[in-house]
Design an enzyme around this catalytic site. Structure first.
Site, PDB file in Angstrom:
ATOM      1  N   CYS B 166       0.858  -1.175   0.000  1.00 30.91           N
ATOM      2  CA  CYS B 166       0.000   0.000   0.000  1.00 30.91           C
ATOM      3  C   CYS B 166       0.901   1.234   0.000  1.00 30.91           C
ATOM      4  O   CYS B 166       2.013   1.212   0.526  1.00 30.91           O
ATOM      5  CB  CYS B 166      -0.888   0.001   1.240  1.00 30.91           C
ATOM      6  SG  CYS B 166      -1.945   1.459   1.353  1.00 30.91           S
ATOM      7  N   ASP B 168       0.558   3.857   1.603  1.00 32.75           N
ATOM      8  CA  ASP B 168       0.570   4.499   2.918  1.00 32.75           C
ATOM      9  C   ASP B 168       2.009   4.639   3.418  1.00 32.75           C
ATOM     10  O   ASP B 168       2.792   3.686   3.334  1.00 32.75           O
ATOM     11  CB  ASP B 168      -0.254   3.607   3.861  1.00 32.75           C
ATOM     12  CG  ASP B 168      -0.542   4.269   5.191  1.00 32.75           C
ATOM     13  OD1 ASP B 168       0.413   4.696   5.871  1.00 32.75           O
ATOM     14  OD2 ASP B 168      -1.725   4.362   5.544  1.00 32.75           O
ATOM     15  N   CYS B 245      -6.149   0.453   6.758  1.00 34.11           N
ATOM     16  CA  CYS B 245      -5.966   1.008   5.421  1.00 34.11           C
ATOM     17  C   CYS B 245      -7.171   1.858   5.021  1.00 34.11           C
ATOM     18  O   CYS B 245      -8.296   1.360   4.959  1.00 34.11           O
ATOM     19  CB  CYS B 245      -5.778  -0.125   4.421  1.00 34.11           C
ATOM     20  SG  CYS B 245      -5.424   0.473   2.758  1.00 34.11           S
TER      21      CYS B 245
END
Lengths: 507, 507
Positions: B166, B168, B245
């Protein structure tokens, strides 16, 4: 066919194939009488009259369908305050356009007046869809020479011919008409000024090699053939300072040099990015968009190109006119050998074929368009934005803006909007934009991504030209197409259209 | 280093390497004392203490350089109305930040007041550049295991490990820290929600195969190895409903299922797009961003993945703590074999290595961050937009928005701007955005295209957030980097920065 949209409220009725009566005269297409008079008087032994007749029939059919729109709408406009307007308008539409108009646009005409802008955009989109469907269903430009050409190409030493013409609509017919090549056997990717994307071409080079290694397609990787990359730049012999390539300031020398530079840069990119002697061969072609005659810039012994010298097909046409076919072909071969004594024999054979093919197109323009197109300038009918448009193989029909995003393609789009501001907006007509993204249906989720892509670009387009969009002078049709599906299944799918019933818009 | 810009008016002086005094406490980094007290008390036989010490030293060095900015600027702000302000401010900057500030910002402070927004953005960019240059010059995260890992990977049956975590910022350290892999030997491409682009991965698959066929890199195409594609999704064990998430609504089950679906879609895309038994292997990894412990979802016999079952590294850490190294390793192997009796032996060996590696990171977080990061939420220092950022291998430093255009990446960028609106704008500080495009210097014109790309995206960014940009709350630094150049030549090149002398802006 706009009722293939996913929108259940769509309001189309007729499914009659497009068979409108011809309405000559609009936008400078040659009038019918002189054309008919000249058909059949072939004078060059190498020219393929049957091919010319078939291609002309197709061109006329498509072009007259678009050309019929304005006269039909003028007639309908004149009827709009009659009592039985809707019935009479539909009759005119059926007779002249081959389809019916959306009832909801006609129905509101009595209140204020007929919304001719919307009607015009709708008719252009409908005509385009019929033309596109015909292409993918009936294969009107199919060629029996596909397998033969692929074998010939390999025999000349090449396993792929990858052509980047300028995106100008006056070059859209370069593969099937100007060069008379089977369009499925050639890669075409157009760019403004023919300045193709090197990273994209590098990726294509890699894909091509991988298929040769893994699948032996079109031949195995150990076959001593090469990747041939060609650029087609253009110029105007009648009005060289104004009707040449806009991206190069109508300067033919600059256009040729820029094409040559880009080809050499791609060659160097392949050589630097891959080891083991990886390289490509190059070809630079110039096109006179007034006559469709090509110039071939010849390779030198070192694999480079000389942008300043060429063999001219128009000159060869004159020189070989009246000769028997065998002699004419020999003359062409001899001229090529004289001009490029060090070029490989296979390259010369390919060039000879391109020149011979082009003779047919030179005669095509002579017979059917008076030797010089009446529309030497821009006269496109719509903007094609996105990826795809394999069906557009006709001259001056589409202004291409090949793009992933409006953000990256803004300069190209601005040029297109400027052209159509003169062609359409100046006469009160909207700019029709077909937004289209093709996808590989065999890749999971590819359709959904193409749909999202299409909607995003249509939104970005309206956001970039808010004034035009707000005044109803910019209309878009959103399409996707599965390039893995064959035949009728490979037709375009309508997602949305900015010409919609007001009631629907409220949702 | 902002003076490496092409702009001749740039106003930087100092070239001292970043060696600021540590300023703990900012943004939730653990205070120094308890960390120091615990270093050295390794308890798990498989944990590599030397690696942990080196990685912690690097993390602290970089993080404290960023953390020093706010306290230094606070101190400088307090001095701004003193008579010898400029001299004193530069002294503070040199001592605490390791570099001098742009004189022109300080010089104008007496008229109205010190422009701390600009100064903050400038300091973040300067600190980032020093960190980036250090990475490409000194290779602080280099690994001696590169060749060994590549051989091991092939021995396990894979010729490439392609990981999509991800995007992130709390996963930016997943390769070098969480999985302890040599970052140059693994492909990392991050996407919001780990939902990687299938078309991009297909292209990478093709490139990889071509290199095997043409160059035998990393092995020849006839070697029976496979392409291994991994997804890393994430969740928060401390605050599962809020700190998981964002792309999957903080739902770990949904995140795992979505990763699994995307992996299977890619596998199907390869199988459908290429013949001759083309396929790939799949791996799904979950990461607890609070503790850095991983979950490995195990392959079933048919090559699929079960998103609902996994082997948990944290549990294995507890189970094997105190055991001798050999026994601990055997226990891990046994657990994997029990959980996935039908998985190929090579896959199990790779998974065992990932689990063992992760034990070191679990202990790293225990020792240096109290077993659970104090910053379990977002605490990134800047947004990284574009392509590149290989040097960012640290947690919670960068919000990634991998993009070609703002048009396509608008949703990801909006999320980033929302995060920084809370982190920075809410405290009156601007959002620093590093716009960066890497290019292959060996491809002619690639640098020029990367430069144009960078400028276009920086412009589109300002156009998307006009209010923030207009109020000086959005600043950008434009960079390109030649990924074909090695060592110092491979450092980033500064093109432009929105923090510039007003005189220059007038030009």
């Amino acid at each position: 066919m706009l009722n293939r949209t996913h929108n259940p409220h769509s309001a189309r009725v007729a499914q009659v194939p497009a068979a409108p009566r011809r309405r000559p005269g609009a936008r400078g297409v040659s009038p019918a009488a002189p054309i008919a008079a000249r058909v059949g008087s072939g004078v060059h032994a190498l020219v393929r009259g049957d091919d010319n007749a078939r291609l002309f029939d197709y061109e006329q059919r498509v072009r007259s369908a678009f050309d019929a729109i304005v006269p039909a709408l003028k007639r309908i406009s004149a009827l709009q305050h009659e009592e039985d307007f809707e019935t009479r308008a539909q009759r005119v539409a059926r007779e002249r356009l081959g389809f019916e108009l959306p009832g909801w646009i006609l129905a509101d005409a009595w209140v204020e007046q007929l919304d001719l802008r919307r009607l015009y955009a709708w008719c252009v989109f409908e005509t385009y869809l019929r033309f596109s469907d015909d292409f993918f269903s009936a294969d009107p430009l199919g060629s029996a020479e596909e397998a033969e050409f692929q074998a010939f190409l390999q025999d000349c030493g090449f396993h792929i011919l990858d052509i980047s013409p300028c995106a100008d609509g006056r070059l859209a017919h370069v593969i099937r008409y100007v060069l008379r090549l089977p369009y499925r056997m050639v890669r075409r990717k157009s760019y403004a000024g023919a300045l193709f994307d090197i990273e994209d071409s590098l990726a294509k080079w890699g894909e091509t090699e991988l298929l040769r290694f893994r699948e032996g397609t079109p031949n195995t990787a150990d076959a001593p053939t090469r990747y041939l990359k060609a650029v087609v730049y253009h110029y105007s012999s009648s009005a060289p300072d104004t009707e040449g390539c806009a991206a190069h300031g109508s300067d033919a020398v600059r256009a040729a040099e820029a094409g040559c530079e880009r080809l050499l840069a791609f060659q160097q990119a392949v050589e630097n990015s891959y080891c083991c002697g990886a390289s490509i061969d190059l070809l630079l072609i110039g096109l006179d968009t007034d006559t469709d005659a090509i110039r071939l810039h010849l390779p030198d012994g070192a694999g480079g190109i000389e942008p300043g010298t060429w063999v001219d097909a128009a000159q060869l046409y004159d020189e070989t006119r009246g000769l028997p076919a065998v002699e004419a072909a020999e003359r062409i071969d001899a001229r090529l050998r004289e001009a490029a004594p060090e070029a490989p024999a296979g390259m010369l054979r390919l060039l000879a074929r391109l020149l011979e093919n082009n003779l047919s197109q030179i005669e095509y323009v002579q017979r059917h368009h008076g030797g010089r197109y009446p529309d030497i300038g821009h006269a496109e009918r719509f903007i094609g934005a996105g990826k795809g448009f394999e069906e557009v193989q006709l001259r001056n029909l589409t202004y291409f803006a090949y793009l992933d995003t409006v953000e990256e393609a803004a300069p190209d789009l601005d040029v297109g909007v400027k052209i159509f501001s003169r062609l359409n907006v100046g006469h009160g007509l909207p700019i029709p934009v077909v937004v289209r993204f093709d996808y590989h249906g065999q890749v999971p989720g590819a359709r959904e991504r193409a749909v999202a892509h299409c909607r995003r670009v249509a939104g970005a387009l309206a956001a970039r030209y808010p004034e035009l969009a707000g005044r109803g002078l910019l209309h878009s049709l959103q399409l996707v197409r599965d390039i893995d599906a064959g035949g009728v299944g490979g037709r375009v799918e309508v997602l949305d259209c900015s010409v919609r019933e007001p009631a629907q818009e409220a949702h």
